[in-house]
Design a protein around this motif. Structure first.
Motif, PDB file in Angstrom:
ATOM      1  N   LEU A 305      43.958  29.119  15.573  1.00 26.61           N
ATOM      2  CA  LEU A 305      44.162  29.220  17.014  1.00 26.61           C
ATOM      3  C   LEU A 305      44.405  30.675  17.424  1.00 26.61           C
ATOM      4  O   LEU A 305      43.959  31.109  18.501  1.00 26.61           O
ATOM      5  N   SER A 306      45.097  31.417  16.581  1.00 26.53           N
ATOM      6  CA  SER A 306      45.298  32.845  16.862  1.00 26.53           C
ATOM      7  C   SER A 306      43.964  33.583  16.898  1.00 26.53           C
ATOM      8  O   SER A 306      43.727  34.433  17.761  1.00 26.53           O
ATOM      9  N   LEU A 307      43.082  33.254  15.965  1.00 28.64           N
ATOM     10  CA  LEU A 307      41.750  33.875  15.949  1.00 28.64           C
ATOM     11  C   LEU A 307      40.957  33.476  17.187  1.00 28.64           C
ATOM     12  O   LEU A 307      40.184  34.282  17.722  1.00 28.64           O
ATOM     13  N   THR A 308      41.167  32.259  17.671  1.00 28.94           N
ATOM     14  CA  THR A 308      40.549  31.836  18.918  1.00 28.94           C
ATOM     15  C   THR A 308      41.038  32.704  20.070  1.00 28.94           C
ATOM     16  O   THR A 308      40.266  33.063  20.969  1.00 28.94           O
ATOM     17  N   GLY A 309      42.309  33.072  20.019  1.00 30.64           N
ATOM     18  CA  GLY A 309      42.856  33.978  21.029  1.00 30.64           C
ATOM     19  C   GLY A 309      42.183  35.338  20.999  1.00 30.64           C
ATOM     20  O   GLY A 309      41.852  35.915  22.051  1.00 30.64           O
ATOM     21  N   PHE A 310      41.951  35.871  19.801  1.00 34.86           N
ATOM     22  CA  PHE A 310      41.233  37.148  19.674  1.00 34.86           C
ATOM     23  C   PHE A 310      39.817  37.027  20.250  1.00 34.86           C
ATOM     24  O   PHE A 310      39.316  37.952  20.895  1.00 34.86           O
ATOM     25  N   ILE A 311      39.170  35.885  20.001  1.00 34.65           N
ATOM     26  CA  ILE A 311      37.812  35.663  20.515  1.00 34.65           C
ATOM     27  C   ILE A 311      37.819  35.597  22.040  1.00 34.65           C
ATOM     28  O   ILE A 311      36.975  36.212  22.709  1.00 34.65           O
ATOM     29  N   PHE A 312      38.777  34.881  22.609  1.00 37.47           N
ATOM     30  CA  PHE A 312      38.892  34.806  24.073  1.00 37.47           C
ATOM     31  C   PHE A 312      39.119  36.197  24.674  1.00 37.47           C
ATOM     32  O   PHE A 312      38.555  36.537  25.710  1.00 37.47           O
ATOM     33  N   LEU A 313      39.960  36.988  24.012  1.00 40.76           N
ATOM     34  CA  LEU A 313      40.233  38.344  24.491  1.00 40.76           C
ATOM     35  C   LEU A 313      38.946  39.167  24.497  1.00 40.76           C
ATOM     36  O   LEU A 313      38.641  39.860  25.475  1.00 40.76           O
ATOM     37  N   GLY A 314      38.184  39.112  23.404  1.00 39.15           N
ATOM     38  CA  GLY A 314      36.935  39.854  23.333  1.00 39.15           C
ATOM     39  C   GLY A 314      35.925  39.380  24.362  1.00 39.15           C
ATOM     40  O   GLY A 314      35.252  40.193  25.006  1.00 39.15           O
ATOM     41  N   MET A 315      35.825  38.061  24.537  1.00 43.12           N
ATOM     42  CA  MET A 315      34.895  37.499  25.525  1.00 43.12           C
ATOM     43  C   MET A 315      35.278  37.922  26.941  1.00 43.12           C
ATOM     44  O   MET A 315      34.418  38.285  27.744  1.00 43.12           O
ATOM     45  N   GLY A 316      36.560  37.858  27.239  1.00 38.02           N
ATOM     46  CA  GLY A 316      37.005  38.178  28.593  1.00 38.02           C
ATOM     47  C   GLY A 316      36.874  39.652  28.935  1.00 38.02           C
ATOM     48  O   GLY A 316      36.432  40.016  30.033  1.00 38.02           O
ATOM     49  N   ALA A 317      37.233  40.513  27.997  1.00 34.02           N
ATOM     50  CA  ALA A 317      37.242  41.956  28.273  1.00 34.02           C
ATOM     51  C   ALA A 317      35.855  42.580  28.202  1.00 34.02           C
ATOM     52  O   ALA A 317      35.636  43.664  28.752  1.00 34.02           O
ATOM     53  N   ALA A 318      34.912  41.915  27.551  1.00 39.62           N
ATOM     54  CA  ALA A 318      33.627  42.517  27.205  1.00 39.62           C
ATOM     55  C   ALA A 318      32.886  43.147  28.377  1.00 39.62           C
ATOM     56  O   ALA A 318      32.416  44.284  28.287  1.00 39.62           O
ATOM     57  N   ASN A 319      32.771  42.424  29.476  1.00 39.40           N
ATOM     58  CA  ASN A 319      31.895  42.860  30.564  1.00 39.40           C
ATOM     59  C   ASN A 319      32.628  43.458  31.761  1.00 39.40           C
ATOM     60  O   ASN A 319      31.999  43.773  32.775  1.00 39.40           O
ATOM     61  N   ILE A 320      33.938  43.631  31.638  1.00 39.24           N
ATOM     62  CA  ILE A 320      34.699  44.196  32.754  1.00 39.24           C
ATOM     63  C   ILE A 320      34.350  45.660  32.970  1.00 39.24           C
ATOM     64  O   ILE A 320      34.048  46.092  34.091  1.00 39.24           O
ATOM     65  N   VAL A 321      34.394  46.452  31.908  1.00 40.87           N
ATOM     66  CA  VAL A 321      34.111  47.882  32.036  1.00 40.87           C
ATOM     67  C   VAL A 321      32.684  48.149  32.514  1.00 40.87           C
ATOM     68  O   VAL A 321      32.482  48.996  33.396  1.00 40.87           O
ATOM     69  N   PRO A 322      31.649  47.470  31.975  1.00 41.95           N
ATOM     70  CA  PRO A 322      30.302  47.675  32.521  1.00 41.95           C
ATOM     71  C   PRO A 322      30.216  47.419  34.027  1.00 41.95           C
ATOM     72  O   PRO A 322      29.505  48.129  34.735  1.00 41.95           O
ATOM     73  N   VAL A 323      30.943  46.413  34.521  1.00 42.09           N
ATOM     74  CA  VAL A 323      30.965  46.156  35.962  1.00 42.09           C
ATOM     75  C   VAL A 323      31.607  47.331  36.696  1.00 42.09           C
ATOM     76  O   VAL A 323      31.121  47.775  37.749  1.00 42.09           O
ATOM     77  N   PHE A 324      32.702  47.864  36.145  1.00 38.15           N
ATOM     78  CA  PHE A 324      33.368  49.004  36.778  1.00 38.15           C
ATOM     79  C   PHE A 324      32.433  50.212  36.880  1.00 38.15           C
ATOM     80  O   PHE A 324      32.398  50.907  37.901  1.00 38.15           O
TER      81      PHE A 324
END
Length: 390
Positions: A305-324
């Motif tokens: 479940l902790s690794l799932t948290g790392f995956i969610f973090l990567g998925m969520g953060a991935a495209n924020i900076v390109p949008v900025f």
């Protein structure tokens, strides 16, 4: 209909992002070799590594000036050639002061590539008429993956380290030469800037007070937070898993690996996501998902479940900076040669300062509290971007 010139420029820009990721990541496997060759302890090595980041931070704000005078294509060419020439030197220098100087110069070259390729990517995206920034950053991640493994692979194949580094440098130069003519030239870039920013390029660059535009600084601040999370995962995730989740040290890198793979995959598919749901939805939803991921990885008693948290973090953060970056390249009345260096510099500062900030919080409270602070900052990004005027 998209003209061939823009299509070719898009492909060329993809290669430049790949080159940058490959170049900077090739330094990572050299770090242990440098530590042994120079006889450094961990504290001295930390100070030495700071040279690279300082070089990038010094160069990034200045790169916009060079872009305004020469265009992104020439700045990319000069920066890539400089980085390629310096890369093998990082394996042979045996004086710590000279090593710090060369590492600083290498950081300058990487900073120049970073700003110029993002500015060029924004202009190609504006001309293309469709989101492409996420896939560009995805190729940077792919380059980083190959760069971190490539040097070791070449050494394993029988090359000595210096020859392996020279091989990578030659590859960087060949990729640049192969795609250089397809990058937009100076006159084309000026036409795109005039069309999408409604600003005269020379007038925009001459006013340095535009660096302090509230819209630019707000994007830069949010970029700082997202990059801070990337730096935190790089420097603290293994320690967190070892000390807080009792993971064996040899497997403690699995959290960052999960985060990195999730981020790379999401960035490679991010353009279609942005097109379908809009950039604002991607930033708000991604920030919430990233925050949720951090809370999961900190509170979960189970590794999976902790690794799932790392995956969610990567998925969520991935495209924020390109949008900025996309938004920053279209602010009315401001040239990308002003906005992109500011946003890039503030973001990169977050990646450098973030681990130190988390270390301070962890020292006075705990590493769990430090991670949860990042989660709260992501929530702040979601709220700020929700309230931000489009």
């Amino acid at each position: 209909m998209i003209d061939k010139k823009t299509v070719h420029a898009k492909r060329a820009t993809q290669f430049i992002f790949l080159i940058c990721g490959l170049g900077i990541a090739s330094w990572a496997p050299m770090v242990p070799l440098a530590k042994d060759r120079l006889g450094l302890n961990e504290a001295d090595l930390g100070l030495l590594l700071l040279s690279l980041g300082l070089g990038a931070l010094v160069t990034m704000p200045l790169t916009g000036v060079f872009i305004s005078k020469l265009g992104t294509r020439k700045v990319i060419m000069g920066s890539v050639l400089f980085a390629a020439l310096l890369l093998p030197c990082l394996l042979i220098i045996s004086n710590i002061y000279l090593m710090a100087l060369v590492l600083f110069a290498f950081g300058c070259s990487i900073g120049g590539i970073d700003v110029a390729m993002n500015a060029h990517g924004v202009q190609v995206q504006n001309s293309y008429g469709k989101p492409i920034m996420s896939s560009l950053h995805g190729l940077f991640s792919v380059g980083g993956l190959f760069g971190s493994l490539g040097l070791g692979f070449l050494i394993k194949m029988g090359l000595n380290p210096i020859h392996a580094a020279i091989t990578i440098s030659i590859l960087l130069i060949l990729l640049l030469i192969f795609q250089y003519r397809n990058l937009f030239n100076y006159s084309t870039e000026k036409e795109i800037i005039m069309k999408f920013s409604h600003v005269d390029e020379e007038k925009a660059v001459s006013s340095r007070f535009q660096w302090f535009n509230s819209s630019v600084l707000l994007l830069g601040l949010m970029c700082f937070i997202v990059f801070l999370s990337e730096g935190a995962m790089l420097d603290w995730s293994a320690i967190f898993l070892r000390d807080n989740k009792n993971i064996d040290p040899e497997f403690s890198g699995i959290g960052y690996a999960s985060f990195s793979v999730a981020m790379a995959v999401m960035r490679l598919t991010g353009d279609s996501i942005v097109s379908k749901f809009s950039g604002k939805t991607v930033v708000i939803g991604g920030s919430i998902l990233a925050s949720l991921g951090i809370f999961i990885l900190t509170f979960s008693p189970w590794l999976i479940l902790s690794l799932t948290g790392f995956i969610f973090l990567g998925m969520g953060a991935a495209n924020i900076v390109p949008v900025f970056f996309s938004v920053g390249g279209k602010i009315p009345g401001l040239s990308p040669t002003v906005t992109i260096p500011v946003i890039t510099t503030m973001g990169y500062a977050g990646q450098l300062a973030g681990p130190a900030l988390l270390g301070f919080i962890a020292h006075h409270f705990s590493l769990t509290i430090a991670f949860e602070t990042i989660a709260l900052l992501f929530i702040a990004v979601a709220v700020i971007y929700k309230l931000r005027k489009s």
